[in-house]
Motif scaffolding. Structure first.
Motif, PDB file in Angstrom:
ATOM      1  N   GLY A  23       0.794  -1.219   0.000  1.00 24.83           N
ATOM      2  CA  GLY A  23       0.000   0.000   0.000  1.00 24.83           C
ATOM      3  C   GLY A  23       0.825   1.266   0.000  1.00 24.83           C
ATOM      4  O   GLY A  23       0.353   2.323  -0.417  1.00 24.83           O
ATOM      5  N   ALA A  24       2.074   1.173   0.481  1.00 25.90           N
ATOM      6  CA  ALA A  24       2.894   2.387   0.571  1.00 25.90           C
ATOM      7  C   ALA A  24       4.372   2.036   0.536  1.00 25.90           C
ATOM      8  O   ALA A  24       4.782   0.964   0.975  1.00 25.90           O
ATOM      9  N   TYR A  25       5.134   2.970   0.000  1.00 22.26           N
ATOM     10  CA  TYR A  25       6.595   2.935   0.022  1.00 22.26           C
ATOM     11  C   TYR A  25       6.975   4.094   0.925  1.00 22.26           C
ATOM     12  O   TYR A  25       6.704   5.252   0.604  1.00 22.26           O
ATOM     13  N   ILE A  26       7.545   3.787   2.092  1.00 19.52           N
ATOM     14  CA  ILE A  26       7.858   4.806   3.088  1.00 19.52           C
ATOM     15  C   ILE A  26       9.370   4.878   3.225  1.00 19.52           C
ATOM     16  O   ILE A  26      10.020   3.868   3.484  1.00 19.52           O
ATOM     17  N   THR A  27       9.930   6.059   3.071  1.00 20.43           N
ATOM     18  CA  THR A  27      11.375   6.174   2.977  1.00 20.43           C
ATOM     19  C   THR A  27      11.972   7.293   3.809  1.00 20.43           C
ATOM     20  O   THR A  27      11.345   8.324   4.017  1.00 20.43           O
ATOM     21  N   VAL A  28      13.174   7.044   4.287  1.00 21.02           N
ATOM     22  CA  VAL A  28      14.077   8.093   4.724  1.00 21.02           C
ATOM     23  C   VAL A  28      14.970   8.283   3.500  1.00 21.02           C
ATOM     24  O   VAL A  28      15.704   7.365   3.129  1.00 21.02           O
ATOM     25  N   PRO A  29      14.874   9.418   2.815  1.00 21.66           N
ATOM     26  CA  PRO A  29      15.560   9.582   1.534  1.00 21.66           C
ATOM     27  C   PRO A  29      17.052   9.258   1.582  1.00 21.66           C
ATOM     28  O   PRO A  29      17.722   9.462   2.587  1.00 21.66           O
ATOM     29  N   CYS A  30      17.535   8.726   0.461  1.00 21.42           N
ATOM     30  CA  CYS A  30      18.917   8.286   0.328  1.00 21.42           C
ATOM     31  C   CYS A  30      19.353   8.513  -1.113  1.00 21.42           C
ATOM     32  O   CYS A  30      18.590   8.229  -2.040  1.00 21.42           O
ATOM     33  N   THR A  31      20.561   9.000  -1.303  1.00 17.47           N
ATOM     34  CA  THR A  31      21.032   9.247  -2.671  1.00 17.47           C
ATOM     35  C   THR A  31      21.170   7.970  -3.480  1.00 17.47           C
ATOM     36  O   THR A  31      21.012   7.982  -4.695  1.00 17.47           O
ATOM     37  N   ILE A  32      21.433   6.837  -2.819  1.00 19.04           N
ATOM     38  CA  ILE A  32      21.569   5.568  -3.540  1.00 19.04           C
ATOM     39  C   ILE A  32      20.264   5.206  -4.247  1.00 19.04           C
ATOM     40  O   ILE A  32      20.273   4.653  -5.342  1.00 19.04           O
ATOM     41  N   THR A  33      19.148   5.514  -3.626  1.00 20.12           N
ATOM     42  CA  THR A  33      17.855   5.133  -4.196  1.00 20.12           C
ATOM     43  C   THR A  33      17.089   6.324  -4.765  1.00 20.12           C
ATOM     44  O   THR A  33      15.880   6.259  -4.960  1.00 20.12           O
ATOM     45  N   ILE A  77       9.260  -0.393   3.778  1.00 24.58           N
ATOM     46  CA  ILE A  77      10.017   0.705   4.384  1.00 24.58           C
ATOM     47  C   ILE A  77      11.414   0.713   3.783  1.00 24.58           C
ATOM     48  O   ILE A  77      11.949  -0.325   3.407  1.00 24.58           O
ATOM     49  N   HIS A  78      11.985   1.892   3.673  1.00 24.65           N
ATOM     50  CA  HIS A  78      13.332   2.037   3.130  1.00 24.65           C
ATOM     51  C   HIS A  78      14.165   2.887   4.076  1.00 24.65           C
ATOM     52  O   HIS A  78      13.709   3.922   4.570  1.00 24.65           O
ATOM     53  N   LEU A  79      15.362   2.421   4.348  1.00 24.27           N
ATOM     54  CA  LEU A  79      16.292   3.158   5.192  1.00 24.27           C
ATOM     55  C   LEU A  79      17.715   2.786   4.825  1.00 24.27           C
ATOM     56  O   LEU A  79      17.944   1.817   4.111  1.00 24.27           O
ATOM     57  N   GLN A  80      18.641   3.573   5.330  1.00 18.36           N
ATOM     58  CA  GLN A  80      20.055   3.273   5.163  1.00 18.36           C
ATOM     59  C   GLN A  80      20.507   2.395   6.325  1.00 18.36           C
ATOM     60  O   GLN A  80      19.915   2.434   7.407  1.00 18.36           O
ATOM     61  N   ASN A  81      21.567   1.625   6.105  1.00 17.62           N
ATOM     62  CA  ASN A  81      22.047   0.742   7.169  1.00 17.62           C
ATOM     63  C   ASN A  81      22.428   1.515   8.430  1.00 17.62           C
ATOM     64  O   ASN A  81      22.303   0.997   9.528  1.00 17.62           O
ATOM     65  N   SER A  82      22.824   2.767   8.292  1.00 14.94           N
ATOM     66  CA  SER A  82      23.188   3.543   9.477  1.00 14.94           C
ATOM     67  C   SER A  82      21.974   3.873  10.339  1.00 14.94           C
ATOM     68  O   SER A  82      22.131   4.308  11.472  1.00 14.94           O
ATOM     69  N   GLY A  83      20.768   3.638   9.837  1.00 10.78           N
ATOM     70  CA  GLY A  83      19.562   3.899  10.606  1.00 10.78           C
ATOM     71  C   GLY A  83      18.968   2.677  11.276  1.00 10.78           C
ATOM     72  O   GLY A  83      17.931   2.764  11.931  1.00 10.78           O
ATOM     73  N   LEU A  84      19.620   1.523  11.136  1.00 12.02           N
ATOM     74  CA  LEU A  84      19.069   0.293  11.723  1.00 12.02           C
ATOM     75  C   LEU A  84      18.882   0.392  13.238  1.00 12.02           C
ATOM     76  O   LEU A  84      17.899  -0.104  13.775  1.00 12.02           O
ATOM     77  N   GLY A  85      19.806   1.026  13.913  1.00 13.53           N
ATOM     78  CA  GLY A  85      19.686   1.170  15.366  1.00 13.53           C
ATOM     79  C   GLY A  85      18.470   1.994  15.754  1.00 13.53           C
ATOM     80  O   GLY A  85      17.793   1.695  16.744  1.00 13.53           O
TER      81      GLY A  85
END
Length: 128
Positions: A23-33, A77-85
């Motif tokens: 239903g949704a693509y939710i992201t913390v923006p990233c230049t890679i994507t 959901i989309h995030l960078q590995n540095s946001g896993l914590g």
């Protein structure tokens, strides 16, 4: 760590998202994507797939849960590995199978694997 195959293109990822019940693509923006973000916004925004952005990974779980409870459709959901914590606490204490079992998928971009990605947080977690 070297990838075992070529990464999916933005068009391939969008096709997967649109062919699923997401239903949704939710992201913390990233230049890679950024190509994928632009493509989702241009081709899917406002249609069957919502694109939502947030500035912090801890928000992703609550937003995905809201999509699930409101529509019965899971989110990606989309995030960078540095946001896993940042993501871990809200996932474990709310969305995990042991709690409310909120279905979702994650796209996690791996930052800091090379010296060209000079941001210190990315280097610190990429080396772990």
């Amino acid at each position: 760590m070297e990838p075992t195959s070529a990464p999916a293109t933005a068009d391939e990822l969008l096709a997967i998202l649109l062919s699923s019940d997401v239903g949704a693509y939710i992201t913390v923006p990233c230049t890679i994507t950024s190509d994928l973000h632009a493509l989702v916004h241009r081709k899917a925004g406002g249609g069957d797939l919502q694109m939502l952005t947030t500035i912090h990974e801890a928000n992703l779980i609550g937003m995905a849960a809201g999509i699930w409870f409101a529509s019965g459709r899971p989110a990606v959901i989309h995030l960078q590995n540095s946001g896993l914590g940042h993501l871990a606490d809200s996932y474990i204490s709310f969305a995990s199978p042991e709690m409310f079992a909120i279905p979702m998928a994650a796209i996690i971009t791996f930052r800091g694997a090379t010296s060209e990605d000079a941001s210190e947080p990315h280097q610190a977690i990429g080396n772990r």
